[in-house]
Design an enzyme around this catalytic site. Structure first.
Site, PDB file in Angstrom:
ATOM      1  CB  THR A   1       3.391 -32.755  83.088  1.00 54.86           C
ATOM      2  OG1 THR A   1       4.216 -31.632  83.100  1.00 54.86           O
ATOM      3  CG2 THR A   1       3.134 -33.352  84.388  1.00 54.86           C
TER       4      THR A   1
ATOM      5  N   GLY B   1      -0.861 -22.148  78.747  1.00 56.89           N
ATOM      6  CA  GLY B   1       0.239 -22.814  79.138  1.00 56.89           C
ATOM      7  C   GLY B   1       0.608 -23.413  77.576  1.00 56.89           C
ATOM      8  CG  ASP B   2       1.020 -26.743  77.240  1.00 54.40           C
ATOM      9  OD1 ASP B   2       1.939 -27.090  77.985  1.00 54.40           O
ATOM     10  OD2 ASP B   2      -0.278 -27.111  77.185  1.00 54.40           O
TER      11      ASP B   2
ATOM     12  CE  LYS C   1       5.005 -20.905  80.474  1.00 58.51           C
ATOM     13  NZ  LYS C   1       3.663 -21.425  79.760  1.00 58.51           N
TER      14      LYS C   1
ATOM     15  N   GLY D   1       6.032 -28.364  82.308  1.00 57.64           N
ATOM     16  CA  GLY D   1       6.666 -28.915  81.467  1.00 57.64           C
ATOM     17  C   GLY D   1       7.631 -28.148  80.588  1.00 57.64           C
ATOM     18  CG  HIS D   2       9.982 -24.824  81.427  1.00 57.09           C
ATOM     19  ND1 HIS D   2      10.502 -24.179  82.261  1.00 57.09           N
ATOM     20  CD2 HIS D   2       8.626 -24.512  80.752  1.00 57.09           C
ATOM     21  CE1 HIS D   2       9.595 -23.396  82.375  1.00 57.09           C
ATOM     22  NE2 HIS D   2       8.540 -23.241  81.707  1.00 57.09           N
TER      23      HIS D   2
ATOM     24  CB  THR E   1      -1.041 -32.183  86.051  1.00 56.15           C
ATOM     25  OG1 THR E   1      -0.753 -31.481  87.417  1.00 56.15           O
ATOM     26  CG2 THR E   1      -0.969 -30.970  85.192  1.00 56.15           C
TER      27      THR E   1
ATOM     28  NE  ARG F   1      -2.576 -18.765 107.715  1.00 54.66           N
ATOM     29  CZ  ARG F   1      -3.238 -17.843 108.444  1.00 54.66           C
ATOM     30  NH1 ARG F   1      -2.959 -17.286 109.525  1.00 54.66           N
ATOM     31  NH2 ARG F   1      -4.466 -17.698 108.167  1.00 54.66           N
TER      32      ARG F   1
END
Ligand code: IMP
Length: 330
Positions: A245, A14-15, A18, A42-43, A125, A139
């Protein structure tokens, strides 16, 4: 009817940046779709000098594109509407944002369980991700169609050129990652098809990596034997390696080249972008970790260009290799 789907996803933990790449290319598509995860992501996106952050809504909204949260995502309804209001306030067209009816809802009970049981043990997170996916599998989960206003529900149709935007990354994948220090969704390109298209429609797979490694949260399996290195501590500051985040300081290490090659090969990357080269250049130390006869070894280079050449020589047999700076666009 779709023309083709391009997939963008992370090759590490991650990070990798992207969001920046996705924002840069999304103007070339008709739809931008998230296929996994929830508000754990987190973008960060820059438009001019202005910085924007989103957690669940795909970057397409910044380029006026239909932005879909797919059926394999989990949605926190309050956070979703907070993000809608934030984007509306900033002047973006929020009528372009749609959620699959089949996305699952994160409840307060999911968050409570995550905070009480998982956060410390696994470094999650704390957004209720694992419990929400657990209920989906049992379900007994709650579906977006019963919680999200009709105007934001997606009709399930994919049209034209599709950009699929991955969240989290290769080593956080529930199947391929370092279990149990993973997230609870599928982060690899194979899973983008859960949006509702055939694998035959995939045109290119864009993998994003960094020129050094980082990991947010606890992970005894993160290659951290070199954490004593004071240069790496400096890299945390130079690269601002704090969670988008969680704001937690990330673990940082030299690039693990064997892992990167493995991630590129297993996920079928056609175009590889290696980010944050300028951050490493500011540190003025250029090292790569490789496995040699099953032992980790560090190779040191005298400058960024010779390190890039080494990486290029090892990765270019598999894909196109592009080097990029932190804020520069490819
Ligand atoms: P969860 O997804 O909240 O269950 O967290 C599981 C693991 O994935 C933890 O190590 C988190 O730090 C990591 N993680 C989840 N989402 C992201 C992300 O978007 N970027 C980086 N790490 C993440």
């Amino acid at each position: 009817m779709i023309d083709y789907a391009d997939i963008i996803f992370g090759l590490a933990w991650g990070d990798e940046g992207k969001g920046k790449i996705s924002n840069a290319i999304s103007k070339n598509y008709d739809m931008v779709c998230r296929w996994n995860g929830g508000p754990n992501a987190g973008h960060t996106v820059y438009l001019g000098d202005k910085k924007y952050k989103t957690h669940i809504i795909p970057c397409g909204v910044f380029q006026n594109k239909l932005s879909v949260i797919g059926p394999n995502c989990v949605v926190n309804v309050d956070k979703f509407f907070d993000e809608i209001n934030y984007l509306k306030y900033e002047g973006f067209d929020t009528s372009l944002i749609k959620v699959s009816e089949k996305a699952h809802i994160i409840t307060q009970e999911h968050i409570n369980y995550d905070l009480k049981v998982l956060k410390e043990k696994l470094g999650t997170t704390g957004q209720g991700i694992a419990p929400a996916y657990a209920d989906k599998m049992l379900r007994v989960g709650k579906l977006a169609k019963d919680f999200i206003d009709k105007q934001y529900l997606w009709d399930g149709e994919l049209k034209g050129k599709i950009l699929c935007e991955g969240a989290q990354s290769f080593w956080l994948d529930i199947n391929y990652g370092d279990y149990p220090y993973v997230t609870s969704s599928e982060t690899l390109p194979y899973s983008a098809c859960s949006l509702g298209f055939s694998p035959k429609k995939i045109r290119s797979i864009i993998g994003v990596a960094k020129i050094y490694d980082s990991k947010s949260g606890v992970d005894p399996l993160f290659p951290n034997s070199l954490l004593e290195d004071s240069a790496l501590v400096k890299l945390i500051e130079l690269g601002q390696e704090y969670g988008t985040t969680t704001k937690r300081k990330r673990l940082v290490n030299w690039l693990d080249l064997n892992r990167l090659i493995s991630a590129v090969r297993k996920s079928g990357v056609t175009n590889l972008i290696i980010n944050k080269c300028d951050t490493l250049e500011a540190l003025n130390l250029f090292k790569i970790k490789v496995e040699y006869k099953n032992q980790p070894q560090l190779i040191e280079f005298d400058c960024l260009n010779s390190m890039k050449k080494y990486i290029f020589d090892h990765l270019s047999p598999y894909c196109e290799v592009i080097f990029s700076g932190n804020k520069s666009i490819i």
